[in-house]
Design a protein around this motif. Structure first.
Motif, short mmCIF file in Angstrom:
data_model
loop_
_atom_site.label_atom_id
_atom_site.label_comp_id
_atom_site.label_asym_id
_atom_site.label_seq_id
_atom_site.Cartn_x
_atom_site.Cartn_y
_atom_site.Cartn_z
N THR A 24 58.04 -2.85 95.75
CA THR A 24 57.72 -1.42 95.64
C THR A 24 56.90 -1.08 94.40
O THR A 24 55.89 -0.38 94.50
CB THR A 24 59.01 -0.57 95.66
OG1 THR A 24 59.88 -1.07 96.67
CG2 THR A 24 58.72 0.90 95.91
N SER B 219 62.53 3.12 97.49
CA SER B 219 62.11 1.85 98.08
C SER B 219 62.60 1.82 99.52
O SER B 219 63.79 2.02 99.79
CB SER B 219 62.72 0.71 97.27
OG SER B 219 62.36 -0.52 97.86
N TYR B 220 61.69 1.61 100.46
CA TYR B 220 62.06 1.46 101.87
C TYR B 220 61.69 0.04 102.30
O TYR B 220 60.49 -0.29 102.34
CB TYR B 220 61.29 2.45 102.76
CG TYR B 220 61.80 3.87 102.77
CD1 TYR B 220 62.84 4.30 101.95
CD2 TYR B 220 61.24 4.81 103.64
CE1 TYR B 220 63.29 5.61 101.97
CE2 TYR B 220 61.68 6.13 103.68
CZ TYR B 220 62.70 6.53 102.84
OH TYR B 220 63.14 7.84 102.88
N ALA C 24 62.85 1.09 87.64
CA ALA C 24 63.53 0.93 88.92
C ALA C 24 64.95 1.42 88.68
O ALA C 24 65.64 0.92 87.78
CB ALA C 24 63.53 -0.53 89.35
N TYR D 44 64.33 -3.63 95.13
CA TYR D 44 63.11 -2.87 95.34
C TYR D 44 61.92 -3.78 95.65
O TYR D 44 60.80 -3.31 95.89
CB TYR D 44 62.81 -1.93 94.15
CG TYR D 44 62.55 -2.64 92.84
CD1 TYR D 44 63.60 -2.93 91.97
CD2 TYR D 44 61.28 -3.01 92.47
CE1 TYR D 44 63.36 -3.59 90.77
CE2 TYR D 44 61.03 -3.66 91.27
CZ TYR D 44 62.07 -3.95 90.43
OH TYR D 44 61.84 -4.61 89.24
N GLY E 5 61.86 -2.47 100.59
CA GLY E 5 61.18 -3.09 99.45
C GLY E 5 59.72 -2.67 99.31
O GLY E 5 58.94 -3.31 98.61
N ARG E 6 59.35 -1.58 99.96
CA ARG E 6 57.96 -1.09 99.96
C ARG E 6 57.91 0.40 99.63
O ARG E 6 58.91 1.10 99.65
CB ARG E 6 57.35 -1.29 101.36
CG ARG E 6 57.25 -2.73 101.84
CD ARG E 6 56.09 -3.45 101.22
NE ARG E 6 54.84 -2.71 101.36
CZ ARG E 6 54.03 -2.76 102.41
NH1 ARG E 6 54.30 -3.58 103.39
NH2 ARG E 6 52.91 -2.04 102.45
N VAL E 7 56.70 0.87 99.39
CA VAL E 7 56.46 2.31 99.24
C VAL E 7 56.51 2.92 100.65
O VAL E 7 55.85 2.39 101.55
CB VAL E 7 55.07 2.57 98.61
CG1 VAL E 7 54.77 4.06 98.55
CG2 VAL E 7 54.97 1.93 97.23
N PHE F 235 66.19 2.81 94.26
CA PHE F 235 66.57 1.87 95.33
C PHE F 235 68.08 1.89 95.52
O PHE F 235 68.83 2.09 94.58
CB PHE F 235 66.03 0.45 95.04
CG PHE F 235 66.70 -0.23 93.87
CD1 PHE F 235 66.37 0.11 92.56
CD2 PHE F 235 67.65 -1.22 94.08
CE1 PHE F 235 67.00 -0.50 91.48
CE2 PHE F 235 68.28 -1.85 93.01
CZ PHE F 235 67.95 -1.49 91.71
N TYR G 144 52.30 -7.79 100.44
CA TYR G 144 53.63 -7.21 100.28
C TYR G 144 54.51 -7.60 101.47
O TYR G 144 54.02 -7.91 102.55
CB TYR G 144 53.56 -5.68 100.22
CG TYR G 144 52.48 -5.13 99.30
CD1 TYR G 144 52.42 -5.50 97.96
CD2 TYR G 144 51.55 -4.23 99.78
CE1 TYR G 144 51.43 -4.97 97.13
CE2 TYR G 144 50.57 -3.69 98.96
CZ TYR G 144 50.51 -4.08 97.65
OH TYR G 144 49.54 -3.57 96.84
N THR H 121 60.74 3.83 90.94
CA THR H 121 61.31 3.71 92.28
C THR H 121 62.82 3.81 92.21
O THR H 121 63.46 3.29 91.29
CB THR H 121 60.87 2.41 92.99
OG1 THR H 121 61.35 2.47 94.34
CG2 THR H 121 61.39 1.15 92.33
#
Ligand code: FMN
Length: 260
Positions: free
Chosen positions: A98, A61-62, A118, A95, A64-66, A90, A173, A88
């Motif tokens: 994500t 997770s970057y 997660a 996350y 909170g996203r892909v 995190f 998102y 994902t």
């Protein structure tokens, strides 16, 4: 559903997502193959899957996203009602969206999300958060998750009957514009070029591996992780400031989640 092949698909700059994807994959004894989305794909690269395939798709997770390159490269995969497990990793903050973004991506590409995980893993920038995770407690929990997922897939007649997976998140998102920490090379750099070859974003020039093209760098920390001379680093004051900012949110042990 009868699965004849398991494909582990991951974008994993500092390798923790990859390790967790493999750990989940161990629950299946069928043939395995892998697709590493951390690599820059070849022109026209496409991978097709059928209903007897199982894909395990993992990203960190970057914000909170892909990560953007992972989303773009995943579009080279085409499923045909192919079951997929979304995962994902995190770094002990959150996350956020994500898994929702992964689910949308997977469905657009013809996959049917059968389960989502997660998993808390050492933060690849501020490594004091979730340091050493996944640890032995996490590993046994993740192994148990994998068995539950396998049982669910085995018990489902076909992917048409997989009920809609409910993951948290919002649309649109969360906005993510990257982080300002871009690694640079110090005096120890021997210009071996390993970082340039392995950079997932192509942000290190092969002829000048001591440089970083800042606008291409995604701050994934792969170059720091792979440098045999430990020559690459990010600014200490920036790292300290970011760590302070996230201290409250990241210090407590976060749990792993299984959505099935
Ligand atoms: C640019 C960047 C952004 C990140 N953003 C988040 C975040 O929003 N939430 C979080 O909990 N962890 C975040 N992390 C930590 C990673 O998700 C985590 O360390 C992950 O395990 C890294 O996976 P990898 O080892 O496969 O690269 C971020 C890491 C990086 C490099």
């Amino acid at each position: 559903m009868e699965i004849s092949k398991v494909t582990e698909v991951f974008f994993s700059p500092t390798y923790s997502t990859e390790r967790i994807v493999r750990l989940i994959g161990e629950a299946w004894e069928e043939t395995h193959q892998e697709i590493d989305l951390s690599r820059i794909p070849k022109e026209g690269e496409v991978h097709e899957f059928g209903a007897q395939d199982l894909v395990i798709f993992g990203v960190p997770s970057y914000g909170g996203r892909v990560p953007a390159p992972a989303a773009e490269r995943f579009r080279n995969l085409k499923g045909q009602k192919t079951p997929i497990i979304l995962l994902t990793a995190f770094g002990n903050r959150d996350y956020d969206d994500t898994l929702l973004e992964m689910k949308d991506l997977a469905e657009e590409q013809g996959f049917v999300p059968a389960a989502a995980v997660a998993a808390a893993a050492e933060h690849s920038i501020m490594r004091q958060y979730a340091e050493g995770r996944p640890d032995s407690r996490d590993k046994s929990e993740l192994t148990d998750f994998a068995v539950k997922i396998r049982e669910k897939i085995e018990q489902t007649e076909d992917t048409e009957r997989v009920s809609e997976l409910s993951v948290k998140g919002n649309r649109p998102y969360r906005e993510y514009n990257g982080v300002p920490m871009k690694p640079s090379a110090g005096k120890q750099c021997k210009k071996c070029g390993l970082c340039a070859r392995l950079c997932p974003a192509g942000a290190i020039p092969a002829e000048h591996p001591e440089e970083t093209v800042k606008k291409m760098c995604i701050s994934c920390m792969r170059c720091i992780a792979v440098c045999p001379e430990h020559a690459r680093s990010i600014s200490r004051p920036m790292l300290l400031a970011a760590s302070m900012k996230l201290k409250k949110e990241c210090s407590e042990r976060k749990r792993n989640e299984l959505i099935i």
